[in-house]
Design a protein around this motif. Sequence first.
Motif, PDB file in Angstrom:
ATOM      1  N   PRO A 180      92.229 -73.151  19.459  1.00  0.00           N
ATOM      2  CA  PRO A 180      91.304 -74.186  20.139  1.00  0.00           C
ATOM      3  C   PRO A 180      91.206 -73.274  21.173  1.00  0.00           C
ATOM      4  N   LEU A 181      89.499 -74.524  21.117  1.00  0.00           N
ATOM      5  CA  LEU A 181      88.330 -73.632  22.088  1.00  0.00           C
ATOM      6  C   LEU A 181      88.620 -73.527  23.040  1.00  0.00           C
ATOM      7  N   ALA A 182      89.145 -73.985  24.058  1.00  0.00           N
ATOM      8  CA  ALA A 182      89.903 -73.762  25.389  1.00  0.00           C
ATOM      9  C   ALA A 182      90.873 -71.957  25.397  1.00  0.00           C
ATOM     10  N   ASN A 183      90.521 -71.423  24.307  1.00  0.00           N
ATOM     11  CA  ASN A 183      91.151 -70.144  23.767  1.00  0.00           C
ATOM     12  C   ASN A 183      89.929 -68.946  23.728  1.00  0.00           C
ATOM     13  N   VAL A 184      88.888 -69.585  23.733  1.00  0.00           N
ATOM     14  CA  VAL A 184      87.716 -68.805  22.141  1.00  0.00           C
ATOM     15  C   VAL A 184      86.953 -68.662  23.586  1.00  0.00           C
ATOM     16  N   ARG A 185      86.473 -67.678  23.847  1.00  0.00           N
ATOM     17  CA  ARG A 185      85.726 -66.696  25.278  1.00  0.00           C
ATOM     18  C   ARG A 185      84.034 -66.366  25.047  1.00  0.00           C
ATOM     19  N   GLY A 186      84.161 -66.524  23.285  1.00  0.00           N
ATOM     20  CA  GLY A 186      82.214 -66.102  23.808  1.00  0.00           C
ATOM     21  C   GLY A 186      82.478 -65.454  21.697  1.00  0.00           C
ATOM     22  N   ALA A 187      81.023 -65.242  20.907  1.00  0.00           N
ATOM     23  CA  ALA A 187      80.802 -65.098  19.985  1.00  0.00           C
ATOM     24  C   ALA A 187      79.465 -63.793  20.308  1.00  0.00           C
ATOM     25  N   VAL A 191      81.626 -61.670  15.730  1.00  0.00           N
ATOM     26  CA  VAL A 191      83.062 -60.985  16.347  1.00  0.00           C
ATOM     27  C   VAL A 191      83.089 -62.207  17.955  1.00  0.00           C
ATOM     28  N   ILE A 192      83.888 -62.361  17.390  1.00  0.00           N
ATOM     29  CA  ILE A 192      84.576 -63.866  18.377  1.00  0.00           C
ATOM     30  C   ILE A 192      85.727 -63.407  18.656  1.00  0.00           C
ATOM     31  N   GLN A 193      85.439 -63.667  20.727  1.00  0.00           N
ATOM     32  CA  GLN A 193      86.506 -62.954  21.797  1.00  0.00           C
ATOM     33  C   GLN A 193      87.399 -64.090  21.775  1.00  0.00           C
ATOM     34  N   LEU A 194      89.108 -63.408  21.732  1.00  0.00           N
ATOM     35  CA  LEU A 194      89.610 -64.958  21.684  1.00  0.00           C
ATOM     36  C   LEU A 194      90.921 -64.468  23.155  1.00  0.00           C
ATOM     37  N   ALA A 195      91.407 -65.318  23.883  1.00  0.00           N
ATOM     38  CA  ALA A 195      92.173 -64.938  24.867  1.00  0.00           C
ATOM     39  C   ALA A 195      93.373 -66.496  24.401  1.00  0.00           C
ATOM     40  N   ASP A 196      94.953 -65.891  25.387  1.00  0.00           N
ATOM     41  CA  ASP A 196      95.850 -66.479  24.940  1.00  0.00           C
ATOM     42  C   ASP A 196      96.249 -66.745  23.691  1.00  0.00           C
TER      43      ASP A 196
END
Length: 117
Positions: free
Chosen positions: A31-38, A86-91
Amino acid sequence: MATVRIDGDTLVVEIEGLDKLWALKSRLDIPLANVRGATADPGVAREPKGIRTAGTHFPNYVTAGAFRVDGEKIFWDVHDPRKAVVIQLADERYARLIIEVDDPRATVALVERSVRR
């Protein structure tokens, strides 16, 4: 190698070719809501890979699959570090996705544009 696209509110990472076998994955939906950046980061390949939990690691050839480093689960699919993103994720199941793409700058721009909506 992987391809990255946006499908609605989802970041879709498609693993290509034999990497599906080596990574033990063919697709990741985030989900894009869990993507912090790249970021494009060719130096990431020098980082310790940690403990392989599923996948393949042949030094200087391929790193593909799930690895655990400092309590974080990281997904790798890289042959050529010059093309690493590198794609940073959360949750999410993974804290980061480290993938090789055909055009790192375009992939980073796509992710960053989509996250900033």
